[in-house]
Design a protein around this motif. Sequence first.
Motif, PDB file in Angstrom:
ATOM      1  N   TYR A 165     -10.214  29.341   2.128  1.00  0.00           N
ATOM      2  CA  TYR A 165      -9.152  29.371   3.135  1.00  0.00           C
ATOM      3  C   TYR A 165      -8.412  30.705   3.135  1.00  0.00           C
ATOM      4  O   TYR A 165      -8.093  31.243   4.192  1.00  0.00           O
ATOM      5  N   SER A 166      -8.176  31.268   1.955  1.00  0.00           N
ATOM      6  CA  SER A 166      -7.403  32.516   1.871  1.00  0.00           C
ATOM      7  C   SER A 166      -8.122  33.677   2.560  1.00  0.00           C
ATOM      8  O   SER A 166      -7.491  34.650   2.958  1.00  0.00           O
ATOM      9  N   ARG A 167      -9.439  33.576   2.742  1.00  0.00           N
ATOM     10  CA  ARG A 167     -10.210  34.638   3.398  1.00  0.00           C
ATOM     11  C   ARG A 167     -10.375  34.406   4.896  1.00  0.00           C
ATOM     12  O   ARG A 167     -10.986  35.219   5.589  1.00  0.00           O
ATOM     13  N   TRP A 168      -9.854  33.293   5.398  1.00  0.00           N
ATOM     14  CA  TRP A 168     -10.029  32.964   6.813  1.00  0.00           C
ATOM     15  C   TRP A 168      -9.304  33.981   7.677  1.00  0.00           C
ATOM     16  O   TRP A 168      -8.119  34.247   7.508  1.00  0.00           O
ATOM     17  N   GLN A 169     -10.025  34.547   8.626  1.00  0.00           N
ATOM     18  CA  GLN A 169      -9.440  35.492   9.571  1.00  0.00           C
ATOM     19  C   GLN A 169      -9.227  34.748  10.881  1.00  0.00           C
ATOM     20  O   GLN A 169     -10.182  34.333  11.524  1.00  0.00           O
ATOM     21  N   ARG A 170      -8.007  34.610  11.264  1.00  0.00           N
ATOM     22  CA  ARG A 170      -7.683  33.851  12.471  1.00  0.00           C
ATOM     23  C   ARG A 170      -8.017  34.677  13.705  1.00  0.00           C
ATOM     24  O   ARG A 170      -7.201  35.415  14.213  1.00  0.00           O
ATOM     25  N   ARG A 171      -9.257  34.503  14.206  1.00  0.00           N
ATOM     26  CA  ARG A 171      -9.711  35.260  15.382  1.00  0.00           C
ATOM     27  C   ARG A 171      -9.839  34.341  16.586  1.00  0.00           C
ATOM     28  O   ARG A 171     -10.629  34.576  17.468  1.00  0.00           O
ATOM     29  N   GLY A 172      -9.116  33.296  16.623  1.00  0.00           N
ATOM     30  CA  GLY A 172      -9.198  32.358  17.737  1.00  0.00           C
ATOM     31  C   GLY A 172      -9.015  30.944  17.213  1.00  0.00           C
ATOM     32  O   GLY A 172      -8.496  30.723  16.132  1.00  0.00           O
ATOM     33  N   GLU A 173      -9.460  30.011  18.002  1.00  0.00           N
ATOM     34  CA  GLU A 173      -9.342  28.607  17.648  1.00  0.00           C
ATOM     35  C   GLU A 173     -10.169  28.286  16.416  1.00  0.00           C
ATOM     36  O   GLU A 173     -11.228  28.858  16.204  1.00  0.00           O
ATOM     37  N   LEU A 174      -9.687  27.342  15.612  1.00  0.00           N
ATOM     38  CA  LEU A 174     -10.444  26.894  14.450  1.00  0.00           C
ATOM     39  C   LEU A 174     -11.768  26.318  14.910  1.00  0.00           C
ATOM     40  O   LEU A 174     -12.817  26.593  14.372  1.00  0.00           O
ATOM     41  N   ARG A 175     -11.711  25.511  15.931  1.00  0.00           N
ATOM     42  CA  ARG A 175     -12.927  24.967  16.544  1.00  0.00           C
ATOM     43  C   ARG A 175     -13.061  25.640  17.890  1.00  0.00           C
ATOM     44  O   ARG A 175     -12.104  25.751  18.643  1.00  0.00           O
ATOM     45  N   ALA A 176     -14.247  26.094  18.204  1.00  0.00           N
ATOM     46  CA  ALA A 176     -14.461  26.900  19.407  1.00  0.00           C
ATOM     47  C   ALA A 176     -13.974  26.215  20.671  1.00  0.00           C
ATOM     48  O   ALA A 176     -13.462  26.828  21.571  1.00  0.00           O
ATOM     49  N   SER A 177     -14.152  24.923  20.761  1.00  0.00           N
ATOM     50  CA  SER A 177     -13.739  24.195  21.956  1.00  0.00           C
ATOM     51  C   SER A 177     -13.172  22.864  21.534  1.00  0.00           C
ATOM     52  O   SER A 177     -13.809  22.114  20.827  1.00  0.00           O
ATOM     53  N   ASN A 178     -11.953  22.576  21.975  1.00  0.00           N
ATOM     54  CA  ASN A 178     -11.324  21.319  21.564  1.00  0.00           C
ATOM     55  C   ASN A 178     -11.035  20.464  22.784  1.00  0.00           C
ATOM     56  O   ASN A 178     -10.016  19.803  22.860  1.00  0.00           O
ATOM     57  N   ARG A 179     -11.930  20.499  23.764  1.00  0.00           N
ATOM     58  CA  ARG A 179     -11.703  19.774  25.023  1.00  0.00           C
ATOM     59  C   ARG A 179     -11.591  18.279  24.809  1.00  0.00           C
ATOM     60  O   ARG A 179     -10.798  17.620  25.440  1.00  0.00           O
ATOM     61  N   ARG A 180     -12.390  17.720  23.915  1.00  0.00           N
ATOM     62  CA  ARG A 180     -12.343  16.281  23.677  1.00  0.00           C
ATOM     63  C   ARG A 180     -10.979  15.851  23.139  1.00  0.00           C
ATOM     64  O   ARG A 180     -10.456  14.832  23.515  1.00  0.00           O
ATOM     65  N   ALA A 181     -10.423  16.655  22.242  1.00  0.00           N
ATOM     66  CA  ALA A 181      -9.124  16.313  21.676  1.00  0.00           C
ATOM     67  C   ALA A 181      -8.033  16.361  22.739  1.00  0.00           C
ATOM     68  O   ALA A 181      -7.070  15.612  22.684  1.00  0.00           O
ATOM     69  N   GLU A 182      -8.193  17.258  23.704  1.00  0.00           N
ATOM     70  CA  GLU A 182      -7.197  17.368  24.759  1.00  0.00           C
ATOM     71  C   GLU A 182      -7.274  16.216  25.747  1.00  0.00           C
ATOM     72  O   GLU A 182      -6.296  15.871  26.387  1.00  0.00           O
ATOM     73  N   GLN A 183      -8.424  15.593  25.882  1.00  0.00           N
ATOM     74  CA  GLN A 183      -8.598  14.540  26.865  1.00  0.00           C
ATOM     75  C   GLN A 183      -7.894  13.245  26.469  1.00  0.00           C
ATOM     76  O   GLN A 183      -7.477  12.486  27.323  1.00  0.00           O
TER      77      GLN A 183
END
Length: 154
Positions: free
Chosen positions: A45-63
């Motif tokens: 986790y400490s090496r994670w580079q926040r270059r966008g969403e954790l999951r590329a597409s979260n459309r299902r969660a938004e629905q």
Amino acid sequence: MRAEDEALILACIPSLRRYARGLTGDPHRADDLVQDTLERAWSRYSRWQRRGELRASNRRAEQTAPGELPDAPVRATQTDHLEVRDLDRCLQALPAEQREVLLLICVEDLSYQDTARILDVPMGTVMSRLSRAREKLGALMQARDTVSKLHRVK
């Protein structure tokens, strides 16, 4: 780890489980794979580079809101379990590279571009694998239907 990052990772578990089950065809192996994946994510986790969403597409969660079921037609048939089992068998008959593309695009609802990035292949490769996967899956399902009809005739 921030609580919001932890919540984002936890929200990915259902997608990870679906994808792992589709890849392995075995719920126990899938759960082991998800656990290993989450352990690796947590340890790095400490090496994670926040270059966008954790999951590329979260459309299902938004629905649908958390805890709510999506609006879907209710269809109760006794053959559903058998159809899902047959579909899973046909999916497992696909080559791994076709199965993973099919699952990411058709089940996880990712874009071609996101799928190419995740699998580290060109977008054209994703498109051709998806086309071959759909064609082969269709042929396998049609063959399954033909065999099923032959058994009913006897």
